[in-house]
Design an enzyme around this catalytic site. Structure first.
Site, PDB file in Angstrom:
ATOM      1  N   SER A 130       7.340  12.498 -34.379  1.00  0.00           N
ATOM      2  CA  SER A 130       6.884  13.832 -33.996  1.00  0.00           C
ATOM      3  C   SER A 130       7.758  14.497 -32.943  1.00  0.00           C
ATOM      4  O   SER A 130       7.532  15.656 -32.586  1.00  0.00           O
ATOM      5  CB  SER A 130       5.445  13.754 -33.474  1.00  0.00           C
ATOM      6  OG  SER A 130       5.382  12.938 -32.310  1.00  0.00           O
ATOM      7  N   LYS A 131       8.760  13.801 -32.424  1.00  0.00           N
ATOM      8  CA  LYS A 131       9.624  14.369 -31.388  1.00  0.00           C
ATOM      9  C   LYS A 131      10.554  15.434 -31.980  1.00  0.00           C
ATOM     10  O   LYS A 131      10.761  15.505 -33.193  1.00  0.00           O
ATOM     11  CB  LYS A 131      10.453  13.272 -30.726  1.00  0.00           C
ATOM     12  CG  LYS A 131       9.640  12.151 -30.109  1.00  0.00           C
ATOM     13  CD  LYS A 131       8.690  12.630 -29.031  1.00  0.00           C
ATOM     14  CE  LYS A 131       7.967  11.453 -28.383  1.00  0.00           C
ATOM     15  NZ  LYS A 131       6.922  11.891 -27.433  1.00  0.00           N
TER      16      LYS A 131
END
Length: 365
Positions: free
Chosen positions: A183-184
């Site tokens: 999700s970064k």
């Protein structure tokens, strides 16, 4: 509606990602294969840091950085409490003590005005967190650290690609640590991370630490960990990187549009401030409201996904509360009761954003 749309990203990057993965499957070097060194060279060139050492996760990046600095039992590491638990977790794992500085109420980043008073003869490192995708006041942190000859480790798990006074996150201090969690802003398809430094000695220490402290095969010069980022995950990041610059531009545009649209809700909610001398890559787009649970329920009913980053500061977590006096970080505690995050990713189109803001306006009415 997706909170983070990794499926859309993959659809657009299917060919380079698949080609990169297939190349690894063909050569079969799953640990420390050529893609590891290639990614390190690419990311080092991108940030301008002399060295990039890929590691197994963002948490390992922090842990190994402290190990390279010699942090151990009884030492103190200054950081913030309003962050993911890994920031303090790695300190405690080494037998050291996390010392919390509170955060600014508008940026949610370290309040440098409180930093110097926390320094003691036992302070071994300072670890500011670049929360939500924006760096803190790194020049001020570095100036204080330099005065006391203390190294600085930027926890940049959420800010890879962000700029601070024209320089990139991860190349602002002694060591910079980031995460490639899916999700970064730049994510792989599992766990991964990296440490950046301009210090040759620290870079060598980190390379040894990540392979169980080996300076050569089966010759262990220091205590280490199994901290390697595997070749397949490096291949995924390489496949994604060719679109990363565009994605960062989109994140900045979408974040600015959110902030502009939400000005009409001023007085009913707050947004995270971005200082004029830096950019945010908006790992999360976070707002603050007085009645969070009610607002989130209304958004859920409207089909809008949300998340809370983070609902309880570290100093009040059961595993860490005994290390500190009550009320050590009141701003962090206040923020933890009010923050939540809206959908944010480079593929969030204007129509979806309009729907989110409309639903949010009704929820806080």
């Amino acid at each position: 509606m997706q909170f983070i749309d990794l499926k859309k990203q993959y659809q657009l990057l299917r060919e380079p990602i698949n080609a990169r993965i297939q190349k690894v499957l063909d050569h079969g070097q799953y640990i420390m294969g050529p893609e590891v060194q290639e990614l390190e060279a690419v990311l080092s060139g991108y940030t301008g840091a002399k060295h990039c050492i890929t590691v197994a996760s963002g948490t390992e990046a922090l842990l190994m950085s402290l190990m390279a600095l010699g942090v151990g039992a009884g030492d103190e590491v200054i950081t913030t409490s309003f962050t993911f638990v890994a920031t303090a977790e790695v300190i405690v794992l080494l037998g050291a003590i996390p010392v919390f500085v509170d955060v600014e109420p508008d940026t949610c980043n370290i309040d440098v005005s409180q930093l110097e008073e926390k320094i003691t003869p036992r302070t071994k490192a300072i670890m500011p967190v670049s929360l939500y995708g924006q760096c803190g006041d790194m020049d001020e942190v570095n100036a204080i650290a330099s005065k006391y000859r203390i190294p600085v480790v930027e926890d940049a798990a959420q800010s890879f690609g962000a700029t601070y006074k024209g320089r990139l996150s991860c190349n602002l201090s002694t060591l910079g640590c980031t995460s490639f969690f899916p999700s970064k802003p730049l994510g792989c398809y599992g766990d991964g991370g990296a440490v950046f430094t301009n210090d040759d000695g620290l870079a060598q220490s980190l390379r040894e630490i990540r392979v169980h402290g080996q300076s050569s095969r089966y010759y262990h010069t220091r205590v280490g960990v199994g901290g390697r980022m595997d070749t397949l995950q490096c291949a995924v990041v390489l496949g994604k990187f060719e679109r990363f610059h565009w994605e960062i531009e989109q994140r900045i545009k979408i974040g600015a549009r959110y902030k502009n649209m939400l000005t009409k809700l001023s007085g009913r909610l707050e947004t995270v401030a971005v200082r004029p001398d830096r950019t945010s890559v908006w790992a999360q787009f976070t707002v603050m409201v007085p009645d969070r649970d009610a607002v989130i329920r209304k958004l859920k009913d409207a089909g809008i996904p949300t998340a809370i980053h983070y609902p309880r500061p570290i100093h009040s977590q059961p595993a860490y509360a005994h290390l500190h006096e009550a009320g050590v970080a009141p701003v962090s505690s206040d923020l933890a009761a009010r923050v939540f995050s809206l959908p944010m990713h480079p593929y969030l189109d204007g129509e979806m954003q309009d729907s989110i803001v409309h639903a949010l306006g009704q929820a806080v009415a």
